[in-house]
Design a protein around this motif. Structure first.
Motif, PDB file in Angstrom:
ATOM      1  N   ARG A 184       0.912  -1.027   0.042  1.00  0.00           N
ATOM      2  CA  ARG A 184       0.064   0.020   0.075  1.00  0.00           C
ATOM      3  C   ARG A 184       1.051   1.211  -0.124  1.00  0.00           C
ATOM      4  N   ALA A 185       1.895   1.209   0.882  1.00  0.00           N
ATOM      5  CA  ALA A 185       2.776   2.510   0.685  1.00  0.00           C
ATOM      6  C   ALA A 185       3.338   2.698  -0.541  1.00  0.00           C
ATOM      7  N   GLU A 186       3.698   1.665  -1.375  1.00  0.00           N
ATOM      8  CA  GLU A 186       4.231   1.773  -2.892  1.00  0.00           C
ATOM      9  C   GLU A 186       3.117   2.270  -3.802  1.00  0.00           C
ATOM     10  N   ILE A 187       1.967   1.760  -3.690  1.00  0.00           N
ATOM     11  CA  ILE A 187       0.946   2.343  -4.079  1.00  0.00           C
ATOM     12  C   ILE A 187       0.564   3.852  -4.092  1.00  0.00           C
ATOM     13  N   TRP A 188       0.697   4.291  -3.006  1.00  0.00           N
ATOM     14  CA  TRP A 188       0.564   5.772  -2.543  1.00  0.00           C
ATOM     15  C   TRP A 188       1.763   6.348  -3.183  1.00  0.00           C
ATOM     16  N   LEU A 189       3.074   5.813  -3.240  1.00  0.00           N
ATOM     17  CA  LEU A 189       4.169   6.382  -3.750  1.00  0.00           C
ATOM     18  C   LEU A 189       3.706   6.900  -5.181  1.00  0.00           C
ATOM     19  N   LYS A 190       3.374   5.643  -6.023  1.00  0.00           N
ATOM     20  CA  LYS A 190       2.994   5.807  -7.233  1.00  0.00           C
ATOM     21  C   LYS A 190       1.806   6.925  -7.658  1.00  0.00           C
ATOM     22  N   LEU A 191       0.919   6.756  -6.785  1.00  0.00           N
ATOM     23  CA  LEU A 191      -0.341   7.667  -6.845  1.00  0.00           C
ATOM     24  C   LEU A 191       0.000   9.373  -6.599  1.00  0.00           C
ATOM     25  N   TRP A 192       0.924   9.372  -5.527  1.00  0.00           N
ATOM     26  CA  TRP A 192       1.100  10.654  -5.302  1.00  0.00           C
ATOM     27  C   TRP A 192       1.608  11.658  -6.406  1.00  0.00           C
ATOM     28  N   GLY A 193       2.105  11.243  -7.483  1.00  0.00           N
ATOM     29  CA  GLY A 193       2.143  11.830  -8.577  1.00  0.00           C
ATOM     30  C   GLY A 193       1.133  11.862  -9.575  1.00  0.00           C
ATOM     31  N   ASN A 194       0.609  10.590  -9.707  1.00  0.00           N
ATOM     32  CA  ASN A 194      -0.589  10.458 -10.569  1.00  0.00           C
ATOM     33  C   ASN A 194      -1.708  11.376 -10.273  1.00  0.00           C
ATOM     34  N   LEU A 195      -2.155  11.521  -9.034  1.00  0.00           N
ATOM     35  CA  LEU A 195      -3.384  12.209  -8.721  1.00  0.00           C
ATOM     36  C   LEU A 195      -3.112  13.748  -8.874  1.00  0.00           C
ATOM     37  N   SER A 196      -1.856  14.140  -8.925  1.00  0.00           N
ATOM     38  CA  SER A 196      -1.593  15.599  -9.320  1.00  0.00           C
ATOM     39  C   SER A 196      -1.250  15.810 -10.845  1.00  0.00           C
ATOM     40  N   PHE A 197      -0.446  15.175 -11.445  1.00  0.00           N
ATOM     41  CA  PHE A 197       0.132  15.428 -12.659  1.00  0.00           C
ATOM     42  C   PHE A 197      -0.963  14.773 -13.782  1.00  0.00           C
ATOM     43  N   ASN A 198      -1.549  13.625 -13.564  1.00  0.00           N
ATOM     44  CA  ASN A 198      -2.766  13.262 -14.616  1.00  0.00           C
ATOM     45  C   ASN A 198      -3.745  14.498 -14.885  1.00  0.00           C
TER      46      ASN A 198
ATOM     47  N   GLY B 249      -1.899   5.792   7.975  1.00  0.00           N
ATOM     48  CA  GLY B 249      -0.216   5.241   8.416  1.00  0.00           C
ATOM     49  C   GLY B 249       0.562   4.818   7.641  1.00  0.00           C
ATOM     50  N   ILE B 250       0.465   5.582   6.284  1.00  0.00           N
ATOM     51  CA  ILE B 250       1.410   5.579   5.075  1.00  0.00           C
ATOM     52  C   ILE B 250       2.338   6.601   5.481  1.00  0.00           C
ATOM     53  N   SER B 251       3.753   6.253   5.265  1.00  0.00           N
ATOM     54  CA  SER B 251       4.663   7.401   5.255  1.00  0.00           C
ATOM     55  C   SER B 251       5.537   7.058   3.767  1.00  0.00           C
ATOM     56  N   PHE B 252       5.919   8.247   2.992  1.00  0.00           N
ATOM     57  CA  PHE B 252       6.530   8.063   1.779  1.00  0.00           C
ATOM     58  C   PHE B 252       8.030   8.057   1.939  1.00  0.00           C
ATOM     59  N   ARG B 253       8.610   7.077   1.333  1.00  0.00           N
ATOM     60  CA  ARG B 253      10.222   7.007   1.359  1.00  0.00           C
ATOM     61  C   ARG B 253      10.898   8.237   0.457  1.00  0.00           C
ATOM     62  N   VAL B 254      10.315   8.926  -0.082  1.00  0.00           N
ATOM     63  CA  VAL B 254      11.044   9.716  -0.940  1.00  0.00           C
ATOM     64  C   VAL B 254      10.367  11.249  -0.538  1.00  0.00           C
ATOM     65  N   SER B 255      11.073  12.319  -0.643  1.00  0.00           N
ATOM     66  CA  SER B 255      10.460  13.917  -0.628  1.00  0.00           C
ATOM     67  C   SER B 255       9.635  14.245  -1.600  1.00  0.00           C
ATOM     68  N   LEU B 256       8.603  15.191  -1.395  1.00  0.00           N
ATOM     69  CA  LEU B 256       7.959  15.652  -2.369  1.00  0.00           C
ATOM     70  C   LEU B 256       8.599  16.353  -3.470  1.00  0.00           C
TER      71      LEU B 256
ATOM     72  N   GLY C  69      11.455  13.483 -10.148  1.00  0.00           N
ATOM     73  CA  GLY C  69      11.596  12.391 -10.828  1.00  0.00           C
ATOM     74  C   GLY C  69      10.329  12.532 -12.225  1.00  0.00           C
ATOM     75  N   ALA C  70       9.172  12.945 -11.898  1.00  0.00           N
ATOM     76  CA  ALA C  70       8.376  13.145 -12.912  1.00  0.00           C
ATOM     77  C   ALA C  70       9.015  13.972 -14.133  1.00  0.00           C
ATOM     78  N   GLU C  71       9.632  15.128 -13.704  1.00  0.00           N
ATOM     79  CA  GLU C  71      10.211  16.218 -14.666  1.00  0.00           C
ATOM     80  C   GLU C  71      11.310  15.278 -15.424  1.00  0.00           C
ATOM     81  N   LYS C  72      11.999  14.629 -14.857  1.00  0.00           N
ATOM     82  CA  LYS C  72      13.024  13.756 -15.531  1.00  0.00           C
ATOM     83  C   LYS C  72      12.584  12.878 -16.908  1.00  0.00           C
ATOM     84  N   ILE C  73      11.229  12.437 -16.565  1.00  0.00           N
ATOM     85  CA  ILE C  73      10.916  11.854 -17.734  1.00  0.00           C
ATOM     86  C   ILE C  73      10.465  12.388 -18.908  1.00  0.00           C
TER      87      ILE C  73
END
Length: 338
Positions: A200-214, A252-259, A265-269
């Motif tokens: 679930r934490a990994e799902i949130w990490l991917k979703l973190w960008g998707n919910l904004s950038f998409n 109860g989810i924490s992100f392993r990378v900073s905002l 990472g998105a910019e690099k794509i």
């Protein structure tokens, strides 16, 4: 193993082709032009270096009964399309069949085997009425996060753009025999598929960008690098991500990378159109409820304010309604000058 891949779009095609080329027995459950193309020619994969490979031995059918019982079912349709296939997926199930879910956003099984006060709750944005969890029992599910980018060049032809990571996880965080088998198959196919103890934490990490950038991409018709390099758009994405981070924290989810690192990472794509922008241009329904609506639902559940996310959701839902009424997509065109 016998592996059925439901859907032969960009990701389903990539996964199925690679698994077949690695020696697995793969059946694509598809329809329309993809069905005809794969039946006639197999599935062709254009790798990142331009190398072309053809998985000629794959099967393709639109008949779940004909496909028969499988060891693994890879559910590779988009989140809002799962309901269209859920009633038939059970025809592929034997006693030990595993389902690997590859949908973006909050999955229908999110609170199953979750523990705590929300255990067993349905996420109505993606599973209204709880039908998906009934038809695809979460006990069969392995969670998966999709990181590769690929595109469907033509029916039965996939181009792999970048990335090979498909992390997998049992819903209760255990390391089971079945997840070890599935991970081994994915890694033999050239993917990186670490077993995670908190999928679930990994799902949130991917979703973190998707919910904004998409949604920003779909509304502004801009690529990832355009959003990240435009100060106002970057600030909006960051505001949406901060709101999502607050929702996740209350679960109860924490992100392993900073905002900032996630945005970088998105910019690099680079000049990559998000899946939601591609859907809007093609006149397909955007994946807005799984990516954004579900986060708003969890925000209400946890009492977390999300004003920026709410606004983006409202605008994309309006765009979706406009597209349905007009029966078309929205695409930028070059201006005609006198």
């Amino acid at each position: 193993m016998k592996i059925a891949v439901i859907g032969a779009g960009a990701i389903g095609g990539l996964v199925g082709a690679r698994l077949a080329l690695a020696g697995q027995t793969v059946t694509f459950v598809v329809r329309g032009a993809n069905l005809q193309a794969i039946r006639a020619h197999g599935i062709r994969l254009v790798e990142t270096d331009g190398t072309e490979r053809v998985a000629a031995q794959v099967q393709a059918t639109d008949d779940y009964d004909a496909a028969g019982v499988q060891d693994v079912v890879v559910l590779a349709v988009k989140a809002h399309q799962v309901g269209d296939v859920a009633a038939r997926v059970g025809k592929l199930f034997g006693p030990d069949t595993v389902v690997v879910t590859m949908q973006n956003g909050i999955p229908f099984w999110y609170f199953h085997r979750h523990g705590g006060e929300y255990e067993g709750r349905s996420v109505h944005s993606v599973d209204p009425g709880g039908d998906l969890a009934r038809l695809i029992p979460p006990e069969r599910v392995l969670g998966c996060v999709v990181y590769p980018a690929a595109e469907l060049l033509a029916p039965g032809v996939i181009r792999h753009i970048e990335g090979n990571r498909f992390p997998l996880g049992e819903l209760d965080g255990s390391t089971s025999e079945r997840i070890v088998r599935v991970t081994a198959a994915f890694e033999a196919a050239g993917f990186k598929s670490p077993i995670l103890d908190d999928i679930r934490a990994e799902i949130w990490l991917k979703l973190w960008g998707n919910l904004s950038f998409n949604p920003i991409s779909a509304l502004a018709h801009s690529t990832l690098v355009d959003i990240c390099q435009h100060p106002l758009a970057r600030d909006l994405a960051a505001d949406m991500m901060r709101e999502a981070e607050s929702v996740a924290a209350r679960l109860g989810i924490s992100f392993r990378v900073s905002l900032e690192r996630r945005i970088a990472g998105a910019e690099k794509i680079g000049k990559h159109k998000t899946s939601m922008l591609q859907d809007v241009e093609a006149g397909r329904g955007p994946e807005i409820d799984a990516l954004v609506g579900s986060v708003i639902e969890l925000a209400r559940m946890t009492g977390t304010p999300t004003p920026h996310i709410d606004s983006a959701y409202a605008l994309v839902k309006l765009l979706e309604q406009t597209m349905v009424e007009a029966r078309g997509g929205v695409r930028l065109q070059k201006a005609v000058t006198a």
